[in-house]
Motif scaffolding. Structure first.
Motif, PDB file in Angstrom:
ATOM      1  N   SER A 184     -12.755  -0.569   3.628  1.00 29.17           N
ATOM      2  CA  SER A 184     -11.797  -1.642   3.342  1.00 29.17           C
ATOM      3  C   SER A 184     -10.655  -1.150   2.457  1.00 29.17           C
ATOM      4  CB  SER A 184     -12.504  -2.835   2.693  1.00 29.17           C
ATOM      5  OG  SER A 184     -12.870  -2.556   1.346  1.00 29.17           O
ATOM      6  N   PHE A 185     -10.936  -0.207   1.564  1.00 27.84           N
ATOM      7  CA  PHE A 185      -9.878   0.354   0.728  1.00 27.84           C
ATOM      8  C   PHE A 185      -8.875   1.126   1.586  1.00 27.84           C
ATOM      9  CE2 PHE A 185     -13.038   0.818  -3.067  1.00 27.84           C
ATOM     10  CZ  PHE A 185     -13.117  -0.564  -3.158  1.00 27.84           C
ATOM     11  N   ALA A 186      -9.383   1.909   2.530  1.00 30.02           N
ATOM     12  CA  ALA A 186      -8.494   2.649   3.427  1.00 30.02           C
ATOM     13  C   ALA A 186      -7.699   1.696   4.307  1.00 30.02           C
ATOM     14  CB  ALA A 186      -9.313   3.614   4.289  1.00 30.02           C
ATOM     15  N   ASP A 187      -8.341   0.642   4.768  1.00 32.40           N
ATOM     16  CA  ASP A 187      -7.652  -0.337   5.618  1.00 32.40           C
ATOM     17  C   ASP A 187      -6.474  -0.971   4.866  1.00 32.40           C
ATOM     18  OD1 ASP A 187      -9.509   0.155   7.589  1.00 32.40           O
ATOM     19  OD2 ASP A 187     -10.738  -1.613   7.127  1.00 32.40           O
ATOM     20  N   GLU A 188      -6.710  -1.288   3.606  1.00 36.72           N
ATOM     21  CA  GLU A 188      -5.655  -1.912   2.796  1.00 36.72           C
ATOM     22  C   GLU A 188      -4.471  -0.969   2.635  1.00 36.72           C
ATOM     23  OE1 GLU A 188      -5.282  -3.064  -1.848  1.00 36.72           O
ATOM     24  OE2 GLU A 188      -6.943  -4.027  -0.765  1.00 36.72           O
TER      25      GLU A 188
END
Length: 228
Positions: A184-188
């Protein structure tokens, strides 16, 4: 579709190749030779310490402080949890982690893989660095969740399975939750910085190929060449 979902979809052929590899099929049904497994554990111990450093370096450069703290905890947790696993597995074989790491040289594949991750952690955009670290999270989650079902299908809860400890470690739902959080951090970051997405995909695809190569190196007993 999010970056991590898109990247995982693109990686499907390599994941299928990993699951079909004789190392993984032998790990699943318990027929993998113990010497091959211990060879893998020794290389994985070398890999883990360097992977944790790459993750910690990425955390130090991460733009969101709260997320950076989570990534730093993941780095510390990876060292603690997996080192205990390595110690337990090597102790079962009559060895120790310290002696094994000192005596067994990391394979060329191991060093090539982690050196790439460490270089990206230090010099690439932080989102690209994390993208390269994600396949290790995701592949071990998927393999663990698939293979741990072997234990529940055995009437004794897998007590007799020679690799039950390893299967339970990576089949743990907590590990899966950590994987999704890192994704989710990479997606953001992919949403905030679309210009970085191509590099993120390149790093993710490269690491996925390295994951297959890592299993294969253990299976083949890869060593450094000797001079002619």
């Amino acid at each position: 579709m999010t970056f991590s979902a898109d990247a995982w979809t693109a990686a499907a052929p390599w994941y299928d190749a990993i699951r079909a590899h004789p190392f993984l099929t032998g790990l699943a049904d318990g027929t993998l030779e113990r010497k091959v497994f211990l060879r893998y554990i020794a290389d994985d111990a070398h890999y883990l310490s360097r992977y944790a450093r790459a993750l910690a370096t990425t955390a130090a450069r991460w733009p969101d402080p709260a997320q950076a703290a989570v990534l730093a905890r993941f780095a510390a947790g990876a060292v603690d949890a997996e080192r205990m696993l390595h110690e337990a597995l090597l102790a079962e074989a009559g060895g120790s982690l310290a002696d094994t790491v000192a005596a067994v040289e990391p394979t060329p594949t191991c060093l090539a893989y982690v050196s790439t991750l460490q270089a990206d952690a230090a010099h690439a955009p932080a989102a690209v660095a994390l993208a390269g670290l994600l396949p290790c999270f995701r592949i071990y989650t998927e393999v663990g969740q698939e293979l741990v079902t072997v234990l529940s299908s055995e009437g004794d809860d897998g007590v007799s399975h020679p690799y039950a400890t390893w299967l339970r470690t990576y089949g743990d739902p907590v590990f899966a939750a950590d994987t999704r959080r890192a994704e989710s951090f990479a997606d953001e970051q992919a949403d905030l910085h679309p210009g970085a997405v191509a590099g993120m995909h390149e790093a993710y695809a490269r690491a996925t190929r390295f994951e297959w190569m890592f299993w294969d190196a253990a299976w083949r007993g890869e060593t450094w060449p000797e001079p002619a």
